[in-house]
Design a protein around this motif. Structure first.
Motif, PDB file in Angstrom:
ATOM      1  N   GLU A 144      27.016  60.744  30.136  1.00  0.00           N
ATOM      2  CA  GLU A 144      26.957  60.731  31.588  1.00  0.00           C
ATOM      3  C   GLU A 144      25.690  61.466  32.013  1.00  0.00           C
ATOM      4  N   ILE A 145      25.085  61.015  33.105  1.00  0.00           N
ATOM      5  CA  ILE A 145      23.854  61.640  33.568  1.00  0.00           C
ATOM      6  C   ILE A 145      23.945  61.900  35.071  1.00  0.00           C
ATOM      7  N   LEU A 146      23.489  63.072  35.464  1.00  0.00           N
ATOM      8  CA  LEU A 146      23.503  63.487  36.862  1.00  0.00           C
ATOM      9  C   LEU A 146      22.099  63.820  37.320  1.00  0.00           C
ATOM     10  N   LEU A 147      21.747  63.355  38.505  1.00  0.00           N
ATOM     11  CA  LEU A 147      20.509  63.762  39.163  1.00  0.00           C
ATOM     12  C   LEU A 147      20.890  64.750  40.259  1.00  0.00           C
ATOM     13  N   LEU A 148      20.699  66.031  39.977  1.00  0.00           N
ATOM     14  CA  LEU A 148      21.061  67.067  40.935  1.00  0.00           C
ATOM     15  C   LEU A 148      19.856  67.480  41.769  1.00  0.00           C
ATOM     16  N   LYS A 149      20.121  68.262  42.796  1.00  0.00           N
ATOM     17  CA  LYS A 149      19.059  68.821  43.627  1.00  0.00           C
ATOM     18  C   LYS A 149      18.750  70.230  43.157  1.00  0.00           C
ATOM     19  N   GLY A 150      17.493  70.633  43.275  1.00  0.00           N
ATOM     20  CA  GLY A 150      17.101  71.981  42.901  1.00  0.00           C
ATOM     21  C   GLY A 150      16.134  72.566  43.904  1.00  0.00           C
ATOM     22  N   PHE A 151      15.761  73.806  43.657  1.00  0.00           N
ATOM     23  CA  PHE A 151      14.702  74.424  44.446  1.00  0.00           C
ATOM     24  C   PHE A 151      13.370  73.768  44.057  1.00  0.00           C
ATOM     25  N   PRO A 152      12.305  73.982  44.839  1.00  0.00           N
ATOM     26  CA  PRO A 152      11.013  73.373  44.527  1.00  0.00           C
ATOM     27  C   PRO A 152      10.526  73.670  43.109  1.00  0.00           C
ATOM     28  N   GLU A 167      22.670  73.632  51.019  1.00  0.00           N
ATOM     29  CA  GLU A 167      22.553  72.177  50.921  1.00  0.00           C
ATOM     30  C   GLU A 167      22.566  71.727  49.463  1.00  0.00           C
ATOM     31  N   ILE A 168      21.793  72.426  48.640  1.00  0.00           N
ATOM     32  CA  ILE A 168      21.703  72.079  47.217  1.00  0.00           C
ATOM     33  C   ILE A 168      23.084  72.125  46.563  1.00  0.00           C
ATOM     34  N   ASN A 169      23.783  73.226  46.738  1.00  0.00           N
ATOM     35  CA  ASN A 169      25.091  73.388  46.098  1.00  0.00           C
ATOM     36  C   ASN A 169      26.102  72.372  46.613  1.00  0.00           C
ATOM     37  N   LYS A 170      26.058  72.082  47.896  1.00  0.00           N
ATOM     38  CA  LYS A 170      26.994  71.116  48.469  1.00  0.00           C
ATOM     39  C   LYS A 170      26.846  69.756  47.801  1.00  0.00           C
ATOM     40  N   ILE A 171      25.596  69.287  47.706  1.00  0.00           N
ATOM     41  CA  ILE A 171      25.331  67.994  47.066  1.00  0.00           C
ATOM     42  C   ILE A 171      25.704  68.032  45.594  1.00  0.00           C
ATOM     43  N   ASN A 172      25.291  69.084  44.908  1.00  0.00           N
ATOM     44  CA  ASN A 172      25.508  69.171  43.464  1.00  0.00           C
ATOM     45  C   ASN A 172      26.991  69.251  43.100  1.00  0.00           C
ATOM     46  N   PHE A 173      27.764  69.999  43.878  1.00  0.00           N
ATOM     47  CA  PHE A 173      29.186  70.119  43.591  1.00  0.00           C
ATOM     48  C   PHE A 173      29.878  68.760  43.724  1.00  0.00           C
ATOM     49  N   GLU A 174      29.476  67.989  44.722  1.00  0.00           N
ATOM     50  CA  GLU A 174      30.065  66.663  44.917  1.00  0.00           C
ATOM     51  C   GLU A 174      29.759  65.749  43.733  1.00  0.00           C
ATOM     52  N   ILE A 175      28.528  65.796  43.244  1.00  0.00           N
ATOM     53  CA  ILE A 175      28.133  64.946  42.111  1.00  0.00           C
ATOM     54  C   ILE A 175      28.817  65.397  40.822  1.00  0.00           C
ATOM     55  N   LEU A 176      28.922  66.692  40.633  1.00  0.00           N
ATOM     56  CA  LEU A 176      29.542  67.216  39.413  1.00  0.00           C
ATOM     57  C   LEU A 176      31.015  66.808  39.292  1.00  0.00           C
ATOM     58  N   GLU A 177      31.659  66.597  40.421  1.00  0.00           N
ATOM     59  CA  GLU A 177      33.065  66.182  40.385  1.00  0.00           C
ATOM     60  C   GLU A 177      33.238  64.772  39.823  1.00  0.00           C
ATOM     61  N   LYS A 178      32.148  64.019  39.711  1.00  0.00           N
ATOM     62  CA  LYS A 178      32.225  62.662  39.178  1.00  0.00           C
ATOM     63  C   LYS A 178      32.304  62.635  37.646  1.00  0.00           C
ATOM     64  N   VAL A 179      31.979  63.749  37.008  1.00  0.00           N
ATOM     65  CA  VAL A 179      31.956  63.803  35.542  1.00  0.00           C
ATOM     66  C   VAL A 179      33.365  63.590  34.991  1.00  0.00           C
ATOM     67  N   THR A 180      33.475  62.700  34.003  1.00  0.00           N
ATOM     68  CA  THR A 180      34.775  62.392  33.398  1.00  0.00           C
ATOM     69  C   THR A 180      34.915  62.944  31.987  1.00  0.00           C
ATOM     70  N   GLY A 181      33.778  63.208  31.328  1.00  0.00           N
ATOM     71  CA  GLY A 181      33.828  63.635  29.931  1.00  0.00           C
ATOM     72  C   GLY A 181      33.972  62.466  28.981  1.00  0.00           C
ATOM     73  N   LYS A 182      33.669  61.257  29.466  1.00  0.00           N
ATOM     74  CA  LYS A 182      33.875  60.021  28.695  1.00  0.00           C
ATOM     75  C   LYS A 182      33.302  60.097  27.286  1.00  0.00           C
ATOM     76  N   LYS A 230      28.916  74.773  34.097  1.00  0.00           N
ATOM     77  CA  LYS A 230      29.634  75.409  32.985  1.00  0.00           C
ATOM     78  C   LYS A 230      31.140  75.189  33.103  1.00  0.00           C
ATOM     79  N   GLU A 231      31.658  75.260  34.317  1.00  0.00           N
ATOM     80  CA  GLU A 231      33.083  75.001  34.544  1.00  0.00           C
ATOM     81  C   GLU A 231      33.447  73.568  34.162  1.00  0.00           C
ATOM     82  N   ILE A 232      32.598  72.630  34.587  1.00  0.00           N
ATOM     83  CA  ILE A 232      32.844  71.210  34.289  1.00  0.00           C
ATOM     84  C   ILE A 232      32.780  70.965  32.783  1.00  0.00           C
ATOM     85  N   ILE A 233      31.849  71.611  32.107  1.00  0.00           N
ATOM     86  CA  ILE A 233      31.724  71.477  30.653  1.00  0.00           C
ATOM     87  C   ILE A 233      33.037  71.850  29.971  1.00  0.00           C
TER      88      ILE A 233
END
Length: 229
Positions: free
Chosen positions: A14-22, A43-58, A82-85
């Motif tokens: 699985e691959i995630l494109l997260l947001k970061g600082f510059p 803003e960064i954390n809000k977007i990233n947390f939503e995307i991280l919830e999509k991880v299934t561990g497939k 780390k929690e998702i891992i």
């Protein structure tokens, strides 16, 4: 902007494109990817947390990329990763970094407590072209020096100013020195760097066999991993 995808062929993950600082460097002549960042941690954390919830561990393997280096992700995002891992039983992690963070790579490996394949945007092993024309500011001199810190170089091909000889040398290096590498065929963007269509055609013909090489992933378009815009 698609920020979640699953890679099914080589190195399934699985691959995630997260947001970061510059981006800490942000001066590479070919890159406008750094526009996908923010100075708002909320803003960064809000977007990233939503995307991280999509991880299934497939596949038990996760890749996290962002518009710069993994070290530019907020601490709360890193903690959530780390929690998702742990929650999804992830056993291997792909991260990326600029050369300037080389002395922090070990710290990141220890933080996540699972094997990490650390990618780095090398673009080319030609020192002068990498640092003067591409303005990469990655001033390692040898493959051995690079491998002290990083596992997987990302190489770019098809830029006007590159030569076939340079590309041949780069392909020889990644084929014989690394267990994983990525080759990006340059796609023109908002920068002044131009694509060399003849060079791209030559590369696609000569190095078509890389499509079947299990150690090398070739991206003919920026979105071939299923993330991005």
């Amino acid at each position: 902007m698609n920020r979640y995808s699953v890679i099914e062929n080589k190195f399934p993950r699985e691959i995630l494109l997260l947001k970061g600082f510059p981006c800490v460097w942000g001066k590479c002549t070919f890159c406008d990817y750094i526009l996908d960042n923010s100075i708002s941690e909320e803003e960064i954390n809000k977007i990233n947390f939503e995307i991280l919830e999509k991880v299934t561990g497939k596949y038990k393997v996760l890749e996290v990329i962002n518009s710069g280096s993994s070290f530019e992700l907020p601490k709360k995002t890193l903690h959530k990763i780390k929690e998702i891992i742990k929650e999804k039983g992830i056993e291997k992690l792909f991260l990326e970094s600029h050369w300037c963070y080389k002395n922090k790579v070990k710290e990141m490996r220890e933080y996540f407590e699972i094997p990490i394949i650390f990618k780095i945007g090398v673009e080319t092993f030609d020192f002068k072209f990498r640092n003067e024309f591409l303005n990469k500011n990655a001033k390692f001199k040898t493959v051995k020096e690079l491998k002290e810190y990083f596992d997987s170089p990302c190489i770019m091909v098809g830029i006007k100013g590159q030569t076939r000889e340079q590309i041949d040398k780069d392909m020889d290096i990644i084929l014989n020195n690394f267990n994983h590498s990525t080759v990006n065929v340059f796609v023109e963007n908002s920068t002044k760097i131009k694509r060399d269509e003849k060079l791209v055609k030559w590369f696609k013909e000569k190095y078509k066999f890389l499509d079947e090489n299990p150690k090398i992933e070739v991206l003919y378009n920026n979105t071939d991993f299923g993330v991005g815009d």
